[in-house]
Motif scaffolding. Structure first.
Motif, short mmCIF file in Angstrom:
data_model
loop_
_atom_site.label_atom_id
_atom_site.label_comp_id
_atom_site.label_asym_id
_atom_site.label_seq_id
_atom_site.Cartn_x
_atom_site.Cartn_y
_atom_site.Cartn_z
N SER A 207 63.34 67.32 61.96
CA SER A 207 63.18 68.50 61.10
C SER A 207 61.74 69.00 61.06
O SER A 207 61.48 70.05 60.49
CB SER A 207 63.64 68.17 59.66
OG SER A 207 62.82 67.15 59.10
N ILE A 208 60.85 68.23 61.64
CA ILE A 208 59.43 68.61 61.64
C ILE A 208 59.22 69.61 62.77
O ILE A 208 59.57 69.36 63.93
CB ILE A 208 58.53 67.38 61.82
CG1 ILE A 208 58.81 66.34 60.73
CG2 ILE A 208 57.06 67.79 61.82
CD1 ILE A 208 58.51 66.81 59.33
N PRO A 209 58.65 70.78 62.49
CA PRO A 209 58.41 71.78 63.55
C PRO A 209 57.30 71.34 64.51
O PRO A 209 56.61 70.36 64.27
CB PRO A 209 58.03 73.04 62.77
CG PRO A 209 57.48 72.54 61.48
CD PRO A 209 58.20 71.28 61.17
N ALA A 214 53.54 71.63 61.99
CA ALA A 214 53.89 70.25 61.62
C ALA A 214 52.95 69.70 60.56
O ALA A 214 53.34 68.84 59.75
CB ALA A 214 53.85 69.37 62.85
N LEU A 215 51.70 70.16 60.51
CA LEU A 215 50.74 69.63 59.53
C LEU A 215 51.17 69.94 58.09
O LEU A 215 50.99 69.12 57.19
CB LEU A 215 49.35 70.23 59.79
CG LEU A 215 48.70 69.82 61.12
CD1 LEU A 215 47.36 70.54 61.29
CD2 LEU A 215 48.50 68.31 61.18
N SER A 216 51.76 71.10 57.88
CA SER A 216 52.20 71.45 56.52
C SER A 216 53.59 70.91 56.20
O SER A 216 53.96 70.80 55.03
CB SER A 216 52.19 72.97 56.34
OG SER A 216 53.03 73.59 57.31
N ALA A 217 54.37 70.56 57.23
CA ALA A 217 55.73 70.07 56.99
C ALA A 217 55.77 68.57 56.75
O ALA A 217 56.71 68.08 56.10
CB ALA A 217 56.62 70.42 58.19
N ILE A 218 54.82 67.82 57.24
CA ILE A 218 54.80 66.36 57.06
C ILE A 218 54.41 66.05 55.62
O ILE A 218 53.43 66.63 55.10
CB ILE A 218 53.81 65.70 58.04
CG1 ILE A 218 54.25 65.95 59.49
CG2 ILE A 218 53.70 64.21 57.79
CD1 ILE A 218 53.26 65.43 60.52
N PRO A 219 55.14 65.17 54.95
CA PRO A 219 54.78 64.79 53.58
C PRO A 219 53.38 64.17 53.53
O PRO A 219 52.86 63.65 54.53
CB PRO A 219 55.85 63.77 53.19
CG PRO A 219 56.99 64.05 54.09
CD PRO A 219 56.38 64.54 55.38
N ILE A 226 49.55 58.39 59.18
CA ILE A 226 49.10 58.75 60.54
C ILE A 226 47.58 58.61 60.65
O ILE A 226 47.05 58.03 61.61
CB ILE A 226 49.55 60.18 60.88
CG1 ILE A 226 51.08 60.24 60.97
CG2 ILE A 226 48.91 60.64 62.19
CD1 ILE A 226 51.63 61.65 61.14
N LEU A 227 46.85 59.16 59.67
CA LEU A 227 45.39 59.07 59.69
C LEU A 227 44.91 57.62 59.57
O LEU A 227 43.92 57.24 60.21
CB LEU A 227 44.80 59.92 58.56
CG LEU A 227 45.06 61.43 58.67
CD1 LEU A 227 44.51 62.17 57.45
CD2 LEU A 227 44.48 61.98 59.95
N PHE A 228 45.61 56.80 58.78
CA PHE A 228 45.23 55.39 58.63
C PHE A 228 45.41 54.63 59.95
O PHE A 228 44.58 53.82 60.34
CB PHE A 228 46.08 54.75 57.52
CG PHE A 228 45.77 53.30 57.30
CD1 PHE A 228 44.64 52.91 56.60
CD2 PHE A 228 46.62 52.31 57.79
CE1 PHE A 228 44.35 51.57 56.39
CE2 PHE A 228 46.34 50.97 57.59
CZ PHE A 228 45.20 50.60 56.89
N PHE A 229 46.53 54.95 60.65
CA PHE A 229 46.77 54.29 61.94
C PHE A 229 45.70 54.69 62.98
O PHE A 229 45.22 53.86 63.75
CB PHE A 229 48.17 54.67 62.44
CG PHE A 229 48.52 54.06 63.76
CD1 PHE A 229 48.74 52.69 63.89
CD2 PHE A 229 48.61 54.87 64.90
CE1 PHE A 229 49.06 52.14 65.12
CE2 PHE A 229 48.93 54.32 66.13
CZ PHE A 229 49.14 52.94 66.24
N ILE A 230 45.32 55.96 62.97
CA ILE A 230 44.26 56.40 63.90
C ILE A 230 42.94 55.71 63.58
O ILE A 230 42.19 55.32 64.49
CB ILE A 230 44.11 57.94 63.83
CG1 ILE A 230 45.39 58.62 64.36
CG2 ILE A 230 42.89 58.40 64.62
CD1 ILE A 230 45.39 60.12 64.18
#
Length: 304
Positions: A207-209, A214-219, A226-230
Motif C-alpha cells: 500500500s506504500i506508494p 512513500a516518505l509521507s505514507a510510511i508511519p 528505517i533510520l535506526f537500521f541505517i
C-alpha cells in the motif's frame, strides 16, 4: 830673678799651649774603600780594606769583651724520645684451594620441529604524499578512456595520496548506496513488495506508494526503524577499520565470500566493475528522482 821667672812662665805656657802643627785625629768616613784623614794642613787619603763579615774593629771588640754578659736562664735541651721498635709480622701463608673440575653436562638432543607455514602479512596501506597535480593519479583504478582522469571541479589539483584515498572511499560508499536505491526503486515500481504489514495497525507494504510519496505514507515508527537500521550499518558495519587490501574493503578480516580465491587480475577487474556500476547508479537514482518530479514515462519503469 825676673828673667828667670819670665822664662819659666813662657816655658810652662809653651808646654801647655797647642801647636799649629799638632795632628788631630779625624773620624774616618767610609766612602767606599777610601778613608780621609787630616794631618795638620794636609789631607791624606788611605785605602782601607772593607771589613770581612763577622770581624769587628779592635775598639769594638774591646767594648764587646768589656760588656758584661746578660744573665739568663739556662735553656735545657729536651732529650729525644726513644722510638719503639715496630715488629713486622710476616704474612701468613695462603692455603692452596683446589678447584674441582666442572662436571660434564649431558645435553639431550632436540627433536626436529616440523616447519609451520606462516602466511605472509598483507602489506598495509601507506598514504604517502604525492605531487600536487591531477596527473599524479592518472594510473589509479577507475581512470578509463576516453575521459581519462575526470576531475571537472579540480578536487585533485593539490591533493595528496591521503586526500585521494578519502575521496575514493566516499565515491565507493555512495556508489554502493546508490546501487541499492536504484534497484529498490525499479523493483517496487514493477509491483514487487514485501509481504505482510509495515506496522501493527495493518498498513501493508504494497500500500506504500513509490518514490517521494512513500516518505509521507510510511508511519512514523516505521520511518524511525528505517533510520535506526541505517545508523547501525553506518556506525558498526559499513566501516573500514584497517587491515583491508584496498580503500573501501569493509570485510575487516572477518567476512570473506570467496574473495581470496580470485587472482590479482580478477580482483582488480571486479573492483573496477563495482566502481563503474556505483558511478552509473549515482547518476541513475538522481535521474529517477528528477523524472518523478517531471511526471515522465520511462521505458521499463513506466509512469513516474
Amino acid at each position: 830673678m825676673k828673667l828667670l821667672l819670665t822664662s819659666l812662665i813662657i816655658g810652662s805656657a809653651a808646654a801647655f799651649a797647642p801647636t799649629p802643627f799638632a795632628t788631630r785625629a779625624v773620624t774616618p768616613k767610609k766612602t767606599g774603600t777610601k778613608v780621609v784623614e787630616k794631618k795638620g794642613t794636609k789631607v791624606v787619603e788611605k785605602k782601607v780594606a772593607a771589613p770581612k763579615k763577622g770581624v769587628r774593629f779592635p775598639k769594638a771588640d774591646k767594648e764587646a769583651a768589656a760588656a758584661p754578659a746578660k744573665k739568663g736562664k739556662p735553656v735545657k735541651e729536651a732529650a729525644p724520645k726513644k722510638v719503639k721498635a715496630v715488629k713486622v709480622v710476616a704474612p701468613k701463608k695462603v692455603k692452596e684451594v683446589k678447584v674441582a673440575a666442572p662436571k660434564k653436562v649431558k645435553v639431550k638432543a632436540v627433536k626436529a620441529v616440523k616447519a609451520v607455514k606462516v602466511a605472509a602479512p598483507k602489506a598495509p596501506k601507506v598514504s604517502t604524499p604525492r605531487a600536487a597535480s591531477a596527473s599524479a593519479f592518472g594510473g589509479e583504478l577507475g581512470v578509463q578512456t576516453p575521459t581519462g582522469l575526470l576531475d571537472p571541479l579540480n578536487l585533485l589539483g593539490d591533493a595528496s595520496q591521503e586526500r585521494f584515498d578519502e575521496l575514493r572511499y566516499t565515491e565507493i560508499k555512495h556508489g554502493r548506496i546508490s546501487m541499492l536505491a536504484f534497484a529498490g526503486n525499479i523493483i517496487t515500481r514493477a509491483g514487487i513488495h514485501l509481504p505482510g504489514n509495515i506496522d501493527s495497525t495493518g498498513t501493508t507494504f504494497d500500500s506504500i506508494p513509490n518514490g517521494w510519496a512513500a516518505l509521507s505514507a510510511i508511519p512514523g515508527q516505521g520511518l524511525f526503524q528505517i533510520l535506526f537500521f541505517i545508523g547501525i550499518l553506518e556506525l558498526f558495519v559499513m566501516k573500514d577499520r584497517g587491515g583491508g587490501e584496498f580503500v573501501g574493503d569493509f570485510r575487516n578480516n572477518s567476512i570473506d565470500f570467496g574473495w581470496d580465491t580470485f587472482s590479482e587480475d580478477a580482483k582488480y577487474q571486479k573492483r573496477g566493475i563495482e566502481l563503474n556500476n556505483g558511478r552509473a547508479a549515482m547518476l541513475g537514482i538522481f535521474g529517477l528522482m528528477i523524472h518523478e518530479q517531471l511526471g515522465t514515462v520511462l521505458p521499463i519503469v513506466g509512469q513516474m
